[in-house]
Design a protein around this motif. Structure first.
Motif, PDB file in Angstrom:
ATOM      1  N   LEU A 143       2.882 -23.241 -24.661  1.00  0.00           N
ATOM      2  CA  LEU A 143       3.149 -23.107 -26.092  1.00  0.00           C
ATOM      3  C   LEU A 143       2.759 -24.374 -26.836  1.00  0.00           C
ATOM      4  N   SER A 144       3.002 -25.505 -26.167  1.00  0.00           N
ATOM      5  CA  SER A 144       2.683 -26.777 -26.797  1.00  0.00           C
ATOM      6  C   SER A 144       1.182 -26.915 -27.019  1.00  0.00           C
ATOM      7  N   LEU A 145       0.413 -26.400 -26.069  1.00  0.00           N
ATOM      8  CA  LEU A 145      -1.032 -26.434 -26.260  1.00  0.00           C
ATOM      9  C   LEU A 145      -1.435 -25.558 -27.439  1.00  0.00           C
ATOM     10  N   VAL A 146      -0.785 -24.379 -27.542  1.00  0.00           N
ATOM     11  CA  VAL A 146      -1.118 -23.479 -28.649  1.00  0.00           C
ATOM     12  C   VAL A 146      -0.742 -24.114 -29.969  1.00  0.00           C
ATOM     13  N   LEU A 147       0.409 -24.805 -29.977  1.00  0.00           N
ATOM     14  CA  LEU A 147       0.900 -25.387 -31.217  1.00  0.00           C
ATOM     15  C   LEU A 147       0.395 -26.794 -31.420  1.00  0.00           C
ATOM     16  N   GLY A 148      -0.820 -27.056 -30.930  1.00  0.00           N
ATOM     17  CA  GLY A 148      -1.303 -28.431 -30.923  1.00  0.00           C
ATOM     18  C   GLY A 148      -1.290 -29.128 -32.256  1.00  0.00           C
ATOM     19  N   ARG A 149      -1.335 -28.392 -33.337  1.00  0.00           N
ATOM     20  CA  ARG A 149      -1.416 -29.045 -34.649  1.00  0.00           C
ATOM     21  C   ARG A 149      -0.047 -29.322 -35.239  1.00  0.00           C
ATOM     22  N   PHE A 150       1.004 -28.766 -34.649  1.00  0.00           N
ATOM     23  CA  PHE A 150       2.323 -28.889 -35.282  1.00  0.00           C
ATOM     24  C   PHE A 150       3.172 -29.869 -34.497  1.00  0.00           C
ATOM     25  N   ALA A 151       3.170 -31.109 -34.952  1.00  0.00           N
ATOM     26  CA  ALA A 151       3.784 -32.172 -34.162  1.00  0.00           C
ATOM     27  C   ALA A 151       5.276 -31.969 -33.995  1.00  0.00           C
ATOM     28  N   THR A 152       5.950 -31.623 -35.068  1.00  0.00           N
ATOM     29  CA  THR A 152       7.406 -31.517 -34.981  1.00  0.00           C
ATOM     30  C   THR A 152       7.820 -30.444 -33.996  1.00  0.00           C
ATOM     31  N   LEU A 153       7.094 -29.313 -34.018  1.00  0.00           N
ATOM     32  CA  LEU A 153       7.442 -28.242 -33.087  1.00  0.00           C
ATOM     33  C   LEU A 153       7.242 -28.688 -31.651  1.00  0.00           C
ATOM     34  N   GLN A 154       6.150 -29.419 -31.430  1.00  0.00           N
ATOM     35  CA  GLN A 154       5.898 -29.919 -30.070  1.00  0.00           C
ATOM     36  C   GLN A 154       7.045 -30.792 -29.605  1.00  0.00           C
TER      37      GLN A 154
ATOM     38  N   ARG B  32       4.823 -39.632 -39.066  1.00  0.00           N
ATOM     39  CA  ARG B  32       5.546 -38.482 -38.564  1.00  0.00           C
ATOM     40  C   ARG B  32       4.660 -37.304 -38.228  1.00  0.00           C
ATOM     41  N   SER B  33       3.540 -37.203 -38.907  1.00  0.00           N
ATOM     42  CA  SER B  33       2.835 -35.923 -38.798  1.00  0.00           C
ATOM     43  C   SER B  33       1.703 -35.935 -37.782  1.00  0.00           C
ATOM     44  N   THR B  34       1.391 -37.123 -37.236  1.00  0.00           N
ATOM     45  CA  THR B  34       0.262 -37.139 -36.303  1.00  0.00           C
ATOM     46  C   THR B  34       0.637 -36.428 -35.030  1.00  0.00           C
ATOM     47  N   SER B  35      -0.160 -35.463 -34.674  1.00  0.00           N
ATOM     48  CA  SER B  35       0.152 -34.730 -33.453  1.00  0.00           C
ATOM     49  C   SER B  35      -0.759 -35.211 -32.347  1.00  0.00           C
ATOM     50  N   SER B  36      -0.391 -34.919 -31.144  1.00  0.00           N
ATOM     51  CA  SER B  36      -1.258 -35.272 -30.037  1.00  0.00           C
ATOM     52  C   SER B  36      -1.433 -34.029 -29.203  1.00  0.00           C
ATOM     53  N   THR B  37      -2.679 -33.640 -28.995  1.00  0.00           N
ATOM     54  CA  THR B  37      -2.887 -32.446 -28.195  1.00  0.00           C
ATOM     55  C   THR B  37      -2.472 -32.686 -26.761  1.00  0.00           C
ATOM     56  N   ALA B  38      -2.644 -33.903 -26.309  1.00  0.00           N
ATOM     57  CA  ALA B  38      -2.506 -34.127 -24.876  1.00  0.00           C
ATOM     58  C   ALA B  38      -1.094 -34.477 -24.445  1.00  0.00           C
ATOM     59  N   PHE B  39      -0.392 -35.327 -25.205  1.00  0.00           N
ATOM     60  CA  PHE B  39       0.793 -35.927 -24.613  1.00  0.00           C
ATOM     61  C   PHE B  39       1.886 -34.922 -24.270  1.00  0.00           C
ATOM     62  N   HIS B  40       2.296 -34.125 -25.240  1.00  0.00           N
ATOM     63  CA  HIS B  40       3.454 -33.271 -24.977  1.00  0.00           C
ATOM     64  C   HIS B  40       3.200 -32.216 -23.907  1.00  0.00           C
ATOM     65  N   PRO B  41       2.071 -31.509 -23.962  1.00  0.00           N
ATOM     66  CA  PRO B  41       1.835 -30.561 -22.861  1.00  0.00           C
ATOM     67  C   PRO B  41       1.813 -31.263 -21.501  1.00  0.00           C
ATOM     68  N   MET B  42       1.175 -32.421 -21.423  1.00  0.00           N
ATOM     69  CA  MET B  42       1.095 -33.096 -20.135  1.00  0.00           C
ATOM     70  C   MET B  42       2.456 -33.539 -19.669  1.00  0.00           C
ATOM     71  N   TYR B  43       3.262 -34.014 -20.596  1.00  0.00           N
ATOM     72  CA  TYR B  43       4.596 -34.469 -20.220  1.00  0.00           C
ATOM     73  C   TYR B  43       5.418 -33.305 -19.693  1.00  0.00           C
ATOM     74  N   LEU B  44       5.285 -32.166 -20.344  1.00  0.00           N
ATOM     75  CA  LEU B  44       6.026 -30.994 -19.882  1.00  0.00           C
ATOM     76  C   LEU B  44       5.533 -30.539 -18.517  1.00  0.00           C
ATOM     77  N   VAL B  45       4.230 -30.561 -18.342  1.00  0.00           N
ATOM     78  CA  VAL B  45       3.698 -30.179 -17.027  1.00  0.00           C
ATOM     79  C   VAL B  45       4.209 -31.140 -15.958  1.00  0.00           C
ATOM     80  N   LEU B  46       4.260 -32.432 -16.300  1.00  0.00           N
ATOM     81  CA  LEU B  46       4.794 -33.412 -15.354  1.00  0.00           C
ATOM     82  C   LEU B  46       6.232 -33.074 -14.990  1.00  0.00           C
ATOM     83  N   GLY B  47       7.020 -32.720 -16.006  1.00  0.00           N
ATOM     84  CA  GLY B  47       8.403 -32.352 -15.731  1.00  0.00           C
ATOM     85  C   GLY B  47       8.486 -31.127 -14.838  1.00  0.00           C
TER      86      GLY B  47
END
Lengths: 510, 782, 192
Positions: free
Chosen positions: A18-29, A106-121
């Protein structure tokens, strides 16, 4: 209840998608990440309570019995380690969010960090919960894959090289791991851990010890046992602080966990293991000596990480209940403390703009809060009472004295010496960085670089996340009583594989 | 009791906030709890004198033997007088000593109260680990108090030295405790002392380790140099920690364990030798010092040696002497340190050469100081004299040669003590020719009173000798008393101890008068035997070893790391395979003849990869290896596997080509800088060969047909509703693995994107940019 | 590759031997030249026409592999990889803009959707009280198609398919287009 065992793995994976899909929405990620890790921590508590009360919680995925399907097992050890890991991941995630908001808005999103962190978890949870050797490999792949991305993310050209060292060494270890699995399957016809423990006994002794030693080498690379540790001090310090904190706190301990699990469940060594004791001694000493020689704060902490892995190997090598319980306690303590120290180091380097110890000074007067946040985990790591480091170390010393062989005494002495050397290294950091004349902070050399950030600003989020971890570490010491009892129970279970085997394979297993 | 200790620590945590409102009166607030402890100790006095104890126990982690067990007995009581009593005095003194608005006050007050709590816990501890916990807490407090802000090199060096030396001892002590507890079957001190474990190698080792801890803490030779170095701390801190309480911890430990272990082999010889040696060295060094505080520091070292000997001896009279000297030393040392503090505070210097005429300017101070110094020298009717008499009597009693040797040492040491006491008196209060008389302002009452109280007590306890008798006798109870137990008195008749005391005083006076000649004689000890350079060389050696080891091993070269890993893999499990494994009985060379050319093709391509000079060639050859493996799958009857293998191989080829367009066509390593290839070849061939041999050995070792594979084939049609077993395995039986592996694919794609699209990333709005705008364009190209 | 015309054969015997050893894998012709983009550079007519014909065919093949996998050779992996190859062909023919035109969504979104679908398929059995990743078998008779048997693991396979397509498109976007955009384009004269 058994359904819950799969959730700590599947939820983060779903969230990653989901985080990959929501790549543009930083707060949701961000929200997604925090919610998932909190949920995982709660799940771990529930699983731990259940496992402590009524034995391992077993889930056969797909409804297939072992060894046809994959089994997930949450026993005391798995649930306990998963709990600590999830708490640490949550704290580091909050720290990381705080850092990003401070640096980029606040609004800068990162495509990579959150999905990767979740995958790591997800990978970490899978490693702790799986009861299947090949699934363990997949878990390692997931963890390592995510870590490759996290360590090379937003790095400079010179440091990506160290990231490559890490990647290639880890790929080699994965190669050796899958080779080892193939050999295991060739010899026994199964990859289910509980099933293996029965089938391995029937093999000739030479093959058994070869298998055990292969597992030691493979998991030894992952857990940075000397002489397989060289990649760690070269690569960990090159990642940004929260990433290093998670790596240092979690990834090596997954390797230690895999060692503990395989060596106790699949093999039965009987008495203390001299070879592994030797490995633990050289790991402890060489790591500590390496730390003393460093001028780079993060490299120093990395060497201490290697050194303290030796403690856990020491506990495992003693191969009795007190030794294993001590090792488990030490893992719990070390996950928290090492991650905390790296987070504090991150806070420090933001203010000083450098990781060189000789470039810092007088920080105790300038930032007393950070000084306190450093002092507590530093004393903890050095084994000064009344913190958890002392409790865990004491457990190991008692276990060593109890076993009583010459090699055990040598290793016990080495453990004490390492404690002293760790204190020396921490004292060096204190004297150089926190005492003395304050040096002017180095300006932000490269505004795109995520490692050396000399912006001089630390948000309240970052400091609170670090403080929460420090408090958590202190709580581990306060609750040392219940913790040591759970560890002892877990260790007893490990050495007597019966409950585990019965839970997974059903009543017909002996 | 535990509540009291905890209250100290809580108060210490609160003091920084308190001191923000109350300023220097925070010290006075801090003095409350030590005062409460002292009061409580005094109320328990009668009970303890009657032989009773107060016990308390709180479990922490009983599985590990961690239980907070506290116990009040006569020894603890005596120590509480020092810890809490002197603590109250010191804290009140601090109110007037430190500058009212000094920033460090909050830290100093908090640390002093924390320290008081830790010492209280230490002396009350009845459990080995409880004692250790508080022991190390005092080390940490001392480190921070000596280092202060760490502004000067001297502060940093001294605090580190104190830390390292005491922690080394502390850790060895911990190990000793673990071993001792293991031997004794319990960690409770009172139980161990009541029924000590049998003598043996392990017990002796444990005792030596424990003594090591005691010696480092109480600054015995050769660990003594940290104590004079710690004098960089403010005087009240030195008075409290390094004279009255913390350094006594080692002596206390010896006193605690002596009733049980004084007859074990390593105990008495070690203590006696080091104790006497310390007494002599300390006294000797004190004769040269020009700084009053350092003089007192060496004096403390010397007296600690004395106390060690007394506490470790294990006889009734000597024990009484020990108890007496313990309190006496605490009293006169705190007096003297506080007096020096006053002199320093008022006159601005502690140097003997710069002080003159203090006697005339501050007569009351002189009296106080004189009482302290004379007690130190052992002059009647002061308390120190009582202790010394008892000590001499104690070693004369038995008449054994060992004791007589010790006696000689004590007499020598006491003579030196007397000498430096007179030196102190002369140095602080004497009138020096050629030095201007002091014109310092009068010290406030707040400074004088805390210095006067111990002096008054010294006088009182000395004159009314019987006051302390009961305490000393109760303390010495564990030791057999004999028919005529000793009692403390000023006058025992014309006895040998009295003669010895006279000799001591006379020699002291003589040594002091001949001070110039003595000063010239000093400093002849060869360098390698001296303790301070020894410490420095050890630390430097440790650093050198670290650099050497790390520099040698941490090469920073990836091929080296991989080689070591592969070598370990070959050696460790490999040796087990080769020694313990056996080849399977039926070995076929091939299943179908077509496998041979494919195998040759794969091997040739693999070898050719290592010889390729161009990147493209290497990539294509790797692809050939992959396609060859796919061919094996086809030959072995796995069409799905072959299909996937071919597809993946093609995709990776495409990916490689995309990247290779941008790289130089040849591998860019220059021949001359490359290390010889044959080690790498050897290691990789060895690893590959090991895997091949292991595959044979392991498959030959199988005992039963693979349960899992049979299960798959059986369950696929009905259970998974699939005729393609491979697909059933992928998406049904082991679907979890599939989910995991596709996550890895997702990760890989993300990672590639993150590395390549890196330059489009956001930039921090760092302050530098505002002034260096044009730099941006140069950054982008990276 | 930005290298010059192939080296001419050396004349002497000794020179030939060393050159053979050094150059044994030097290609004798150019291939896969970069720089032939749509934006004003060389275009290969044959490649573009062929891509237009191949692309939909290959996609249909990949879908067949996906659906047939459970009972014949194929499956999600193979199907996804074949579909990916179709996009590769399209990229080779048309350049980065082609890939963006072919797939409307950003590749990470496709990847995420595939992963989410796979995991949701795994989680779904929980709501029926079964262990996760248990497969269900639905057999029904549809009006036109006749007997249809659907196994729930098909959805897992579909997730895998989507994810692999997304991965390949992502690789095309980054390795293909991203590297090009990053480095300065060589000024090439059109090769004759």
């Amino acid at each position: 209840m058994t359904m819950l065992v799969a959730l700590p793995i599947l939820l983060p994976l779903l969230a990653a998608g989901l985080s990959l899909v929501l790549g543009r929405f930083a707060t949701l990620q961000r929200l997604l990440g925090v919610v998932v890790f909190t949920a995982n921590a709660v799940l771990a508590v529930v699983l731990l309570a259940e496992a402590d009360k009524s034995g391992p919680v077993v889930l056969q995925l797909g409804g297939w019995d072992a060894p046809v399907g994959i089994t997930l097992v949450a026993d005391r050890l798995s649930a306990l380690l998963m709990l600590i890991s999830m708490v640490v991941m949550l704290a580091v995630l909050v720290y990381s969010i705080g850092q990003r908001i401070t640096d980029y808005g606040r609004s800068t999103s990162s495509t990579a960090f959150h999905p990767m962190y979740l995958v790591l978890g997800a990978g970490v949870s899978m490693a702790y919960l799986t009861g299947d050797l090949f699934n363990l490999f997949v878990a390692f792949e997931i963890m390592l894959g995510a870590s490759y991305v996290l360590i090379t993310r937003r790095t400079t050209a010179t440091r990506v090289r160290a990231g490559m060292t890490y990647t290639i060494v880890s790929l080699t270890s994965s190669l050796l791991f899958i080779t080892m699995i193939a050999l295991v399957y060739a010899a026994t016809g199964t990859v289910n851990l509980a099933d293996l423990s029965g089938k391995v006994e029937a093999l000739p002794v030479g093959v058994q010890s070869a298998m055990a030693l292969m597992m030691i080498v493979v998991f030894g690379i992952k857990s940075a046992m000397v002489p397989l540790h060289f990649w760690l001090p070269d690569s960990y310090p090159t990642a940004p602080a929260p990433v290093t904190a998670v790596f240092a706190g979690l990834l090596t301990k997954v390797g230690v966990y895999a060692l503990i699990r395989t060596q106790t469940l699949v093999f039965d060594h009987g008495e203390s293991w001299t070879l592994l004791l030797w490995f633990s001694v050289i790991t402890m000493i060489i790591g500590a000596l390496g730390a003393i020689a460093q001028n780079d704060l993060n490299r120093l902490l990395s060497f201490l990480l290697v050194s303290h892995i030796g403690y856990m190997l020491f506990g495992l090598a003693l191969y009795d209940v007190t030794g294993l319980a001590g090792a488990i306690l030490y893992v719990v303590h070390h996950i928290t403390v090492q991650a905390t120290l790296f987070l504090v180091s991150g806070l420090l380097t933001r203010h000083t703009g450098t990781v060189a110890l000789r470039g810092m000074g007088g920080l105790a007067k300038l930032y007393p809060a950070i000084a306190l946040l450093f002092a507590i985990p530093a004393l903890n790591l050095a084994g000064i009472p009344p913190f958890s480091g002392f409790v865990a170390k004491l457990a190991l010393l008692e276990a060593g004295a109890e076993v009583g062989t010459t090699m055990a005494y040598v290793a016990t002495g080495a453990a004490v010496l390492t404690s002293f050397l760790t204190l020396y290294a921490m004292a060096k950091v204190w004297v150089f960085a926190f005492w003395g004349k304050s040096k002017p902070p180095h300006p932000d050399p490269d505004p795109t670089d995520e490692l050396i950030i000399g912006t001089g600003s630390t948000s309240r989020t970052m400091v609170s996340a670090t403080s929460a971890l420090v408090v958590f570490g202190v709580l581990i010491a306060v609750f040392a009583g219940p913790l040591s009892e759970i560890s002892t129970r877990a260790a007893t279970d490990l050495l007597d594989g019966g409950p585990y085997r019965t839970a997974v394979l059903g009543e017909e297993a002996e | 009791m535990l509540l009291l200790v905890t209250a100290h620590l809580v108060l210490a945590a609160l003091l920084p906030t308190v001191s923000r409102w109350l300023g220097r009166w925070a010290f006075a607030v801090g003095a409350i709890l030590p005062a409460v402890s002292l009061g409580w100790a005094l109320t328990s006095l009668t009970e303890v004198l009657a032989g009773g104890t107060v016990d308390e126990s709180v479990a922490w982690a009983p599985v590990l033997g961690l239980t907070f067990t506290l116990r009040l007995d006569i020894l603890s009581l005596l120590m509480i007088f020092l810890v809490s009593g002197v603590g109250v005095l010191i804290l009140c003194y601090c109110v007037y000593y430190f500058k009212p608005d000094a920033q460090s006050n909050s830290r100093t007050s908090a640390l002093l109260v924390a320290f008081a709590g830790a010492m209280l816990g230490l002396v009350l501890a009845d459990d080995l680990f409880t004692l250790y916990i508080f022991w190390e807490l005092t080390t940490v407090c001392s480190f921070l108090l000596v280092g202060q802000d760490g502004n000067t090199k001297q502060q940093r060096r001294s605090s580190i030295q104190a830390l390292l030396v005491t922690v080394l001892g502390g850790l060895s002590m911990l190990l000793g405790f673990v071993l001792l507890g293991e031997q004794a079957g319990t960690y409770r001190i009172s139980e161990i002392v009541a029924s000590p474990p049998a003598a043996g190698a392990l017990t002796s080792t444990a005792l030596v380790l424990i003594l090591l801890g005691a010696f480092t803490k109480s600054a015995q030779v050769p660990f003594h140099t940290w104590l004079p170095g710690a004098m960089v701390a403010p005087t009240p801190v030195s008075a409290y920690l390094h004279a009255a309480s913390m350094v006594k911890a080692g002596v206390y430990l010896v006193a605690r364990l002596s009733p049980a272990f004084s007859d074990h082999t390593p105990w008495w010889p070690l203590i006696a030798t080091l104790g006497i040696w310390t007494m002599l060295i300390g006294g000797y060094r004190a004769l040269f010092e020009r700084d009053l505080k350092t003089l007192l520091a060496y004096g403390t070292v010397s007296q600690l040696g004395f106390l060690m000997v007394l506490m470790g001896a294990g006889s009734h009279t000597v024990a009484m002497a020990g108890a007496t000297m313990l309190i006496a030393h605490g009293l006169f040392k705190s007096t003297l340190f506080l007096v020096v503090g006053i002199i320093d505070h008022q006159a601005g210097t502690r140097n003997i050469d710069e002080l003159s005429g203090i006697r005339r300017r501050f007569p009351v101070l002189t009296v106080i100081g004189a009482i302290g110094a004379l007690s130190m020298a052992g002059i009647p009717p002061l308390f120190g004299f009582l202790g010394k008499e008892a000590a001499f009597e104690g070693f004369l009693e038995s008449g054994t040669t060992g004791d007589l040797v010790v006696l000689v040492g004590l007499v020598l040491g006491s003579a030196l003590t007397a000498a430096y006491s007179f030196r102190f008196l002369w140095g602080a209060f004497g009138t020096k020719p050629g030095v201007e008389d002091s014109s310092a302002p009068k010290p406030s009452l707040g400074l004088m009173v805390p210095a006067a109280v111990p002096a008054a007590l010294t006088l009182l306890l000395g004159v009314v000798a019987s006051l302390f008798n009961a305490l000393a006798t109760t303390y010495a109870e564990p030791y057999p008393a004999g028919d005529h137990p000793y009692y403390l008195a000023l006058w025992h008749g014309f006895s040998l101890p009295l003669l010895l005391s006279a000799v001591v005083v006379a020699s002291g006076v003589g040594l002091h008068l001949a001070r110039d000649r003595v000063v010239r004689l000093g400093g002849w000890l060869p360098d390698f035997l001296q303790a301070q350079p020894g410490y420095e060389r050890t630390v430097a050696g440790l650093d050198t070893v670290s650099y050497a080891v790390t520099g040698r091993f941490q090469a920073g070269s990836l091929p080296t790391y991989l080689a070591i890993i592969l070598l370990t893999f070959v050696l460790v499990p490999g040796s087990a395979v080769l020694t313990g494994g056996s080849m399977p009985e039926e070995l076929r060379l091939w299943d179908s003849a077509v496998q041979v050319p494919v195998a040759i093709l794969v091997l040739t391509a693999a070898i050719a990869v290592t010889m390729a000079k161009r990147r493209m060639t290497a990539v294509i050859l790797t692809g050939v290896v992959g396609y060859g493996i796919g061919a094996f799958f086809v030959l072995d009857g796995g069409p799905d596997l072959a299909l996937a293998q071919f597809l993946v191989e093609t995709l990776t080829l495409v990916a490689f080509v995309f990247v290779l367009r941008r790289l130089p066509s040849r591998f860019t390593q220059v021949e001359s800088t490359r290390s010889p290839r044959w080690p790498k070849v050897a290691v990789s061939v060895a690893a590959g060969a090991l895997v091949a041999v292991s595959a044979l050995v392991f498959s030959g070792a199988r005992q039963a047909p693979p349960e899992a594979s049979e299960g798959f084939v059986e369950a696929a049609p009905e259970g998974a509703h699939a005729n393609n077993v491979v697909n059933a395995i992928l998406v049904d039986f082991r679907a979890f693995d599939t989910v995991g592996e596709i996550s890895v694919l997702a990760v890989a794609a993300t990672g590639v994107a993150s590395l390549i699209l890196a330059t489009r990333r956001a930039r921090r709005p760092s302050a530098a940019e505002e002034t260096e705008g044009p730099r941006k364009s140069r950054e982008v190209r990276k | 590759m930005s290298e010059g015309p192939p080296r001419s054969q050396p004349s002497g015997e000794k020179k030939r031997r060393t050159s053979l050893w050094e150059e044994w894998d030097t290609p004798q012709e150019h291939w896969l030249l970069v720089g032939s983009h749509r934006d004003g550079r060389e275009r290969s007519l044959l490649l573009e026409v062929a891509a237009r014909i191949i692309f939909p065919t290959v996609l249909v093949l990949s879908l067949y592999l996906l659906f047939a996998g459970h009972n014949r050779s194929g499956g999600g992996f193979s199907g996804g990889l074949v579909a990916g190859q179709a996009f590769v062909v399209r990229y080779l023919a048309g350049g980065p803009m082609e890939v963006r035109a072919a797939v409307g969504l950003r590749p990470p979104v496709i990847i995420g959707a595939g992963l989410s679908l796979a995991v949701l398929t795994g989680l779904a059995p929980i709501f029926w009280g079964e262990a996760p990743l248990t497969s269900a078998y639905v057999s029904m008779t549809l009006p036109v198609l006749g007997d249809v048997h659907v196994v729930s693991s098909l959805f897992l396979d579909m997730g895998v398919y989507l994810l692999i397509v997304g991965v390949v498109c992502d690789l095309l976007r980054t390795l293909g287009a991203g590297i090009e955009e990053q480095s300065p384009r060589p000024r090439r004269r059109p090769s004759g």
